[in-house]
Write an enzyme that holds these catalytic residues in place. Structure first.
Site, PDB file in Angstrom:
ATOM      1  N   CYS A  41       0.810  -1.211   0.000  1.00 31.51           N
ATOM      2  CA  CYS A  41       0.000   0.000   0.000  1.00 31.51           C
ATOM      3  C   CYS A  41       0.842   1.259   0.000  1.00 31.51           C
ATOM      4  O   CYS A  41       1.990   1.263   0.443  1.00 31.51           O
ATOM      5  CB  CYS A  41      -0.873   0.071   1.257  1.00 31.51           C
ATOM      6  SG  CYS A  41      -1.959  -1.325   1.468  1.00 31.51           S
TER       7      CYS A  41
ATOM      8  N   GLY B 100       1.143  -0.209  -4.951  1.00 25.92           N
ATOM      9  CA  GLY B 100      -0.125  -0.933  -4.984  1.00 25.92           C
ATOM     10  C   GLY B 100      -0.853  -0.644  -6.272  1.00 25.92           C
ATOM     11  O   GLY B 100      -1.140   0.515  -6.569  1.00 25.92           O
TER      12      GLY B 100
ATOM     13  N   ASN C 188      -1.042   1.891   5.546  1.00 30.11           N
ATOM     14  CA  ASN C 188       0.020   1.102   4.927  1.00 30.11           C
ATOM     15  C   ASN C 188       0.619   0.229   6.018  1.00 30.11           C
ATOM     16  O   ASN C 188       1.083   0.734   7.029  1.00 30.11           O
ATOM     17  CB  ASN C 188       1.087   2.030   4.328  1.00 30.11           C
ATOM     18  CG  ASN C 188       2.271   1.289   3.709  1.00 30.11           C
ATOM     19  OD1 ASN C 188       3.349   1.843   3.566  1.00 30.11           O
ATOM     20  ND2 ASN C 188       2.083   0.032   3.338  1.00 30.11           N
ATOM     21  N   GLY C 189       0.591  -1.087   5.799  1.00 28.42           N
ATOM     22  CA  GLY C 189       1.124  -2.007   6.799  1.00 28.42           C
ATOM     23  C   GLY C 189       0.202  -3.188   6.948  1.00 28.42           C
ATOM     24  O   GLY C 189      -0.617  -3.474   6.064  1.00 28.42           O
TER      25      GLY C 189
ATOM     26  N   TYR D 247      14.160  -2.695  -2.402  1.00 33.64           N
ATOM     27  CA  TYR D 247      13.264  -2.862  -3.540  1.00 33.64           C
ATOM     28  C   TYR D 247      12.000  -2.009  -3.512  1.00 33.64           C
ATOM     29  O   TYR D 247      11.624  -1.438  -4.534  1.00 33.64           O
ATOM     30  CB  TYR D 247      12.860  -4.345  -3.651  1.00 33.64           C
ATOM     31  CG  TYR D 247      11.871  -4.621  -4.755  1.00 33.64           C
ATOM     32  CD1 TYR D 247      12.221  -4.500  -6.093  1.00 33.64           C
ATOM     33  CD2 TYR D 247      10.556  -4.975  -4.458  1.00 33.64           C
ATOM     34  CE1 TYR D 247      11.302  -4.730  -7.113  1.00 33.64           C
ATOM     35  CE2 TYR D 247       9.638  -5.216  -5.472  1.00 33.64           C
ATOM     36  CZ  TYR D 247      10.017  -5.091  -6.791  1.00 33.64           C
ATOM     37  OH  TYR D 247       9.101  -5.313  -7.777  1.00 33.64           O
TER      38      TYR D 247
END
Ligand code: SF4
Length: 485
Positions: free
Chosen positions: A16, A42, A117-118, A257
């Site tokens: 996300c 995402g 996000n997570g 990445y």
């Protein structure tokens, strides 16, 4: 399966990205631009919720940001000077519109929208408890437990109820929330996932990565600190530290990445760190060769670092087509194979008869590495040496990253020599965990209390994994019951 990265059917995927702005006339339009810059975090769905001082407005859809917000009237309907947005690749919860964020709830005190996000690693347990107490969930997303915890908290103010909710969850959360009173931006005490703060004129912005600030012309102020809660409202900006202090453990894979190379993560340039990882890789695993060739695009900075450190020329031995639509990439093995060939081609006139060092960021299942090595051999490479800019990925992530189950991770099943045999390279080597830490600027890794989350390499998870452990216990129990039935 939607993909944008090349060779990305064999990558870990960040789940996300979040973006929020408070105090701008065209808030929703700025959020849409910011989400564009976060699209790599995402690609499955996107959403924006705005607040115009009286009402909240939402638009959510499946697919890319461009497709979801391409019609003028969509953004025009999202009126107001404050808005938050979200891009998503599903982590928990099925891929359905009801799981697309921002999630929204109407409390007695007013509206509350949340972008996360997570991943909350005890969400299932909390959900069961809330269900027992009568909560009715609208989605299967882990994020929704936060809404219910805020709603059922006995504290008086919304801020205290929000803090109370956050204190009950485990795992990773970088949150941007919109209420009628103001915007809340919060990073979990370990700071697993990133979150930054910026300024655009009089407006304040929060975003997963600095690249989203660049794209909208905002100034980067700083990272939201692990364990910090920032409140922005008409009364100004305030910073709170509601959690007991712990040593932060930001995700080291953001540097390898997930984040875009033009972002700054926790004060470090992602591009510079990736080049440093390549240099460490060259120092630790030298090999004589004619060219250093990156696996595009994510292997490029590490390959530059490897080439500069080793003195071996950097060359583009694989050319990526930018015109292959994502519709080509289907989840069947047969079409996946086609997809790789359509998107990438060996630069045969360069490769023919040469000894090649291929640099990639990671190996997950190993299927892509196998194909790239073969592609180099088909193009006439005399030797193919694979160098990987991260340690072997041996464990799954439970903090908002899509990883295959452990049994499908090549490094969980094989040692490096066996992996080399599997991908049919002349040699294979990974940067060490110590080398990775040096590249991100640490003198050495603290074994007892590592400075980062590096659990997918080491198995040292920074939190309890309540749902996973309970799920495992249930599995074990079922197994025993079956055995003794
Ligand atoms: Fe990042 Fe790996 Fe930790 Fe997940 S397990 S947060 S990918 S370092």
């Amino acid at each position: 399966m939607l993909t944008t990265h090349p060779f990305d059917d064999d990558k870990l995927r960040e789940e996300c990205g979040v973006f929020g702005i408070w105090g701008a006339d065209t808030a929703a339009a700025v959020v849409a631009l910011g989400l564009h810059a976060l699209q790599h975090r995402g690609q499955e769905a996107a959403g924006i919720t705005s607040f115009d001082g009286r009402n909240f407005h939402s638009h959510r859809g499946q697919g890319h940001v461009a497709g979801t917000f391409d019609k003028d009237d969509v953004i025009r309907r999202l009126t107001g000077q404050a808005a938050i947005g979200h891009v998503r690749y599903s982590t928990t919860g099925e891929t359905a519109l009801r799981n697309v964020q921002p999630l929204f709830a109407e409390f007695s005190s007013g509206g509350f929208a949340i972008a996360h996000n997570g991943n909350i690693s005890n969400a299932m347990k909390i959900r069961r408890e809330l269900n027992r107490r009568g909560s009715i969930f609208q989605s299967t997303s882990d994020t929704e437990v936060l809404i219910h915890l805020v709603a059922t908290s006995t504290y008086r103010t919304l801020l205290d109820r929000f803090i109370d909710a956050c204190k009950q969850v485990e795992g990773a959360y970088s949150l941007v929330c919109l209420t009628s009173e103001g915007m809340l931006a919060c990073r979990d005490p370990l700071g697993v996932r990133p979150l930054v703060m910026g300024r655009l004129g009089e407006a304040y912005i929060f975003a997963s990565e600095t690249v989203a600030l660049d794209v909208v012309g905002a100034t980067y102020l700083r990272s939201v600190e692990p364990g910090e809660l920032i409140v922005v409202s008409s009364r100004g900006v305030s910073s709170h530290r509601p959690f007991a202090p712990v040593r932060p453990r930001p995700c080291i894979f953001e540097h390898v990445y997930f984040s875009r190379p033009d972002s700054i993560v926790d004060g470090s340039s992602v591009y510079t760190v990736r080049k440093q990882i390549g240099a460490e890789l060259a120092r630790e695993n030298p090999v004589d060769a004619d060219y250093v060739v990156p696996v595009p695009d994510s292997g490029v900075p590490a390959a530059i670092g490897y080439a500069q450190q080793s003195g071996i020329p950097f060359e583009l031995g694989i050319i990526r087509s930018h015109y292959v639509g994502r519709t080509f990439i289907q989840p069947s093995d047969q079409v996946r194979h086609l997809g790789v060939k359509l998107k990438h081609n060996a630069n045969s006139s360069l490769i023919q008869g040469k000894r090649i060092i291929l640099v990639d960021d990671s190996i997950v299942r190993g299927t892509t590495s196998l194909k790239i090595v073969q592609m180099m051999r088909d193009a006439g490479a005399r030797e193919v040496h694979m160098r990987i800019a991260s340690p072997p990925t041996r464990h799954s992530c439970f903090y908002g990253v899509d990883t295959p189950e452990r049994a499908k991770l090549l490094a969980a099943q094989m040692n490096v020599a066996q992996m080399n045999e599997y991908i049919r390279a002349d040699s294979l080597a990974f940067v060490s965990i110590e080398g990775l830490y040096r590249a991100v600027g640490e003198e050495e890794r603290d074994e007892a209390q590592p400075q980062h989350c590096d659990a997918c390499f080491t198995g040292q998870y920074p939190t309890r994994l309540t749902d996973h452990e309970e799920h495992d216990a249930v599995d074990q129990f079922a197994l025993l019951a079956e055995r003794y039935a």
